[in-house]
Design an enzyme around this catalytic site. Structure first.
Site, PDB file in Angstrom:
ATOM      1  N   ASP A  45      37.470 123.733  94.659  1.00  0.00           N
ATOM      2  CA  ASP A  45      38.082 122.449  94.990  1.00  0.00           C
ATOM      3  C   ASP A  45      37.237 121.330  94.392  1.00  0.00           C
ATOM      4  O   ASP A  45      36.001 121.356  94.437  1.00  0.00           O
ATOM      5  CB  ASP A  45      38.183 122.293  96.516  1.00  0.00           C
ATOM      6  CG  ASP A  45      39.132 121.174  96.920  1.00  0.00           C
ATOM      7  OD1 ASP A  45      40.187 121.473  97.501  1.00  0.00           O
ATOM      8  OD2 ASP A  45      38.815 119.990  96.640  1.00  0.00           O
ATOM      9  N   ILE A  46      37.894 120.326  93.839  1.00  0.00           N
ATOM     10  CA  ILE A  46      37.191 119.211  93.185  1.00  0.00           C
ATOM     11  C   ILE A  46      36.440 118.346  94.200  1.00  0.00           C
ATOM     12  O   ILE A  46      35.503 117.633  93.833  1.00  0.00           O
ATOM     13  CB  ILE A  46      38.216 118.368  92.384  1.00  0.00           C
ATOM     14  CG1 ILE A  46      37.534 117.557  91.289  1.00  0.00           C
ATOM     15  CG2 ILE A  46      39.041 117.468  93.298  1.00  0.00           C
ATOM     16  CD1 ILE A  46      38.518 116.923  90.310  1.00  0.00           C
ATOM     17  N   ASN A 100      47.793 124.027 104.324  1.00  0.00           N
ATOM     18  CA  ASN A 100      48.501 122.843 104.793  1.00  0.00           C
ATOM     19  C   ASN A 100      49.948 122.914 104.320  1.00  0.00           C
ATOM     20  O   ASN A 100      50.211 123.164 103.145  1.00  0.00           O
ATOM     21  CB  ASN A 100      47.831 121.581 104.255  1.00  0.00           C
ATOM     22  CG  ASN A 100      46.419 121.395 104.779  1.00  0.00           C
ATOM     23  OD1 ASN A 100      46.138 121.709 105.940  1.00  0.00           O
ATOM     24  ND2 ASN A 100      45.519 120.916 103.946  1.00  0.00           N
ATOM     25  N   GLY A 106      48.581 117.242 106.022  1.00  0.00           N
ATOM     26  CA  GLY A 106      47.568 116.862 105.047  1.00  0.00           C
ATOM     27  C   GLY A 106      47.798 117.425 103.657  1.00  0.00           C
ATOM     28  O   GLY A 106      46.932 117.296 102.788  1.00  0.00           O
ATOM     29  N   GLN A 107      48.947 118.079 103.442  1.00  0.00           N
ATOM     30  CA  GLN A 107      49.207 118.631 102.107  1.00  0.00           C
ATOM     31  C   GLN A 107      49.403 117.495 101.100  1.00  0.00           C
ATOM     32  O   GLN A 107      50.180 116.557 101.355  1.00  0.00           O
ATOM     33  CB  GLN A 107      50.439 119.533 102.110  1.00  0.00           C
ATOM     34  CG  GLN A 107      50.636 120.249 100.772  1.00  0.00           C
ATOM     35  CD  GLN A 107      51.846 121.189 100.761  1.00  0.00           C
ATOM     36  OE1 GLN A 107      52.605 121.263 101.740  1.00  0.00           O
ATOM     37  NE2 GLN A 107      52.005 121.908  99.676  1.00  0.00           N
ATOM     38  N   HIS A 113      49.067 126.839  98.254  1.00  0.00           N
ATOM     39  CA  HIS A 113      47.660 127.181  98.068  1.00  0.00           C
ATOM     40  C   HIS A 113      47.005 127.420  99.416  1.00  0.00           C
ATOM     41  O   HIS A 113      47.466 126.936 100.446  1.00  0.00           O
ATOM     42  CB  HIS A 113      46.907 126.091  97.304  1.00  0.00           C
ATOM     43  CG  HIS A 113      46.993 124.726  97.927  1.00  0.00           C
ATOM     44  ND1 HIS A 113      48.073 123.900  97.760  1.00  0.00           N
ATOM     45  CD2 HIS A 113      46.124 124.054  98.721  1.00  0.00           C
ATOM     46  CE1 HIS A 113      47.872 122.772  98.409  1.00  0.00           C
ATOM     47  NE2 HIS A 113      46.695 122.836  99.018  1.00  0.00           N
ATOM     48  N   HIS A 115      43.080 127.167 101.171  1.00  0.00           N
ATOM     49  CA  HIS A 115      41.689 126.746 101.052  1.00  0.00           C
ATOM     50  C   HIS A 115      40.813 127.840 101.663  1.00  0.00           C
ATOM     51  O   HIS A 115      41.048 128.251 102.807  1.00  0.00           O
ATOM     52  CB  HIS A 115      41.430 125.468 101.857  1.00  0.00           C
ATOM     53  CG  HIS A 115      42.199 124.263 101.408  1.00  0.00           C
ATOM     54  ND1 HIS A 115      41.612 123.202 100.756  1.00  0.00           N
ATOM     55  CD2 HIS A 115      43.511 123.928 101.549  1.00  0.00           C
ATOM     56  CE1 HIS A 115      42.529 122.268 100.506  1.00  0.00           C
ATOM     57  NE2 HIS A 115      43.680 122.684 100.991  1.00  0.00           N
TER      58      HIS A 115
HETATM   59  P1  5GP Z   1      45.945 119.930 100.121  1.00  0.00           P
HETATM   60  O1  5GP Z   1      45.483 118.605 100.669  1.00  0.00           O
HETATM   61  O2  5GP Z   1      47.243 119.809  99.344  1.00  0.00           O
HETATM   62  O3  5GP Z   1      45.980 121.043 101.140  1.00  0.00           O
HETATM   63  O4  5GP Z   1      44.814 120.395  99.099  1.00  0.00           O
HETATM   64  C1  5GP Z   1      44.758 119.955  97.777  1.00  0.00           C
HETATM   65  C2  5GP Z   1      43.326 120.089  97.327  1.00  0.00           C
HETATM   66  O5  5GP Z   1      43.309 119.998  95.910  1.00  0.00           O
HETATM   67  C3  5GP Z   1      42.391 118.999  97.845  1.00  0.00           C
HETATM   68  O6  5GP Z   1      41.373 119.590  98.659  1.00  0.00           O
HETATM   69  C4  5GP Z   1      41.826 118.357  96.580  1.00  0.00           C
HETATM   70  O7  5GP Z   1      40.455 118.057  96.688  1.00  0.00           O
HETATM   71  C5  5GP Z   1      42.099 119.408  95.513  1.00  0.00           C
HETATM   72  N1  5GP Z   1      42.314 118.868  94.191  1.00  0.00           N
HETATM   73  C6  5GP Z   1      43.058 117.778  93.856  1.00  0.00           C
HETATM   74  N2  5GP Z   1      43.055 117.604  92.521  1.00  0.00           N
HETATM   75  C7  5GP Z   1      42.273 118.597  91.996  1.00  0.00           C
HETATM   76  C8  5GP Z   1      41.902 118.933  90.661  1.00  0.00           C
HETATM   77  O8  5GP Z   1      42.262 118.294  89.674  1.00  0.00           O
HETATM   78  N3  5GP Z   1      41.097 120.030  90.519  1.00  0.00           N
HETATM   79  C9  5GP Z   1      40.654 120.766  91.583  1.00  0.00           C
HETATM   80  N4  5GP Z   1      39.862 121.828  91.325  1.00  0.00           N
HETATM   81  N5  5GP Z   1      41.010 120.470  92.860  1.00  0.00           N
HETATM   82  C10 5GP Z   1      41.817 119.401  93.060  1.00  0.00           C
END
Ligand code: 5GP
Ligand code: ZN
Length: 125
Positions: A45-46, A100, A106-107, A113, A115
């Site tokens: 994760d970034i 999520n 929080g998605q 995906h 985490h």
């Molecule tokens: P969500 O909030 O949809 O469950 O999780 C999305 C995740 O993607 C977040 O934790 C966010 O930090 C990660 N993310 C967003 N953009 C990028 C990216 O460009 N590269 C990577 N490796 N992770 C990303």
């Protein structure tokens, strides 16, 4: 009575041209891959929330894990299997798995995906 099917925004397809994670799966956006299988990929994760914070995503595009479970339950099982492997390879095999589903949860990326959080004592929630 003829029923028509509404076009769904929950797209289920091999690749969505507007999807960040589809671009990562396709290698169009570079990221640090940590594991791959025939049906899923895992990358860091970034914005990590734990020493090990890896995203495991199916190669095929589904809006979230709910859509994935309905369309391809084996692919969801593969995501969890790869998550388990990552947690063993990068930490001690103990991990929190978070999926999520929807903005209220929080998605922010609408490609299914999971985490994987590991590598430390995680606080309760
Ligand atoms: P969500 O909030 O949809 O469950 O999780 C999305 C995740 O993607 C977040 O934790 C966010 O930090 C990660 N993310 C967003 N953009 C990028 C990216 O460009 N590269 C990577 N490796 N992770 C990303
Ligand atoms: Zn996608």
């Amino acid at each position: 009575m003829v029923r028509t099917t509404e076009t769904s925004t929950d797209q289920t397809e091999e690749m969505n041209a507007d999807c960040l994670f589809c671009k990562i799966v396709a290698g169009e956006i570079r990221t640090e891959m940590v594991a791959e299988s025939d049906t899923a990929v895992a990358f860091r994760d970034i914005n990590p929330k734990a020493p090990v914070h890896v995203l495991v995503v199916p190669r095929s595009h589904h809006a979230d894990v709910s859509a994935l479970a309905g369309a391809d339950p084996q692919a969801l099982a593969d995501v969890i299997g790869l998550a388990d492997q990552v947690a063993s390879d990068l930490a001690d095999g103990q991990y929190r798995l978070i999926c999520n589903v929807g903005p209220k949860a929080g998605q922010t990326i609408f490609h299914a995906h999971a985490h994987v959080l590991a590598g430390t004592q995680l606080s309760g929630f």
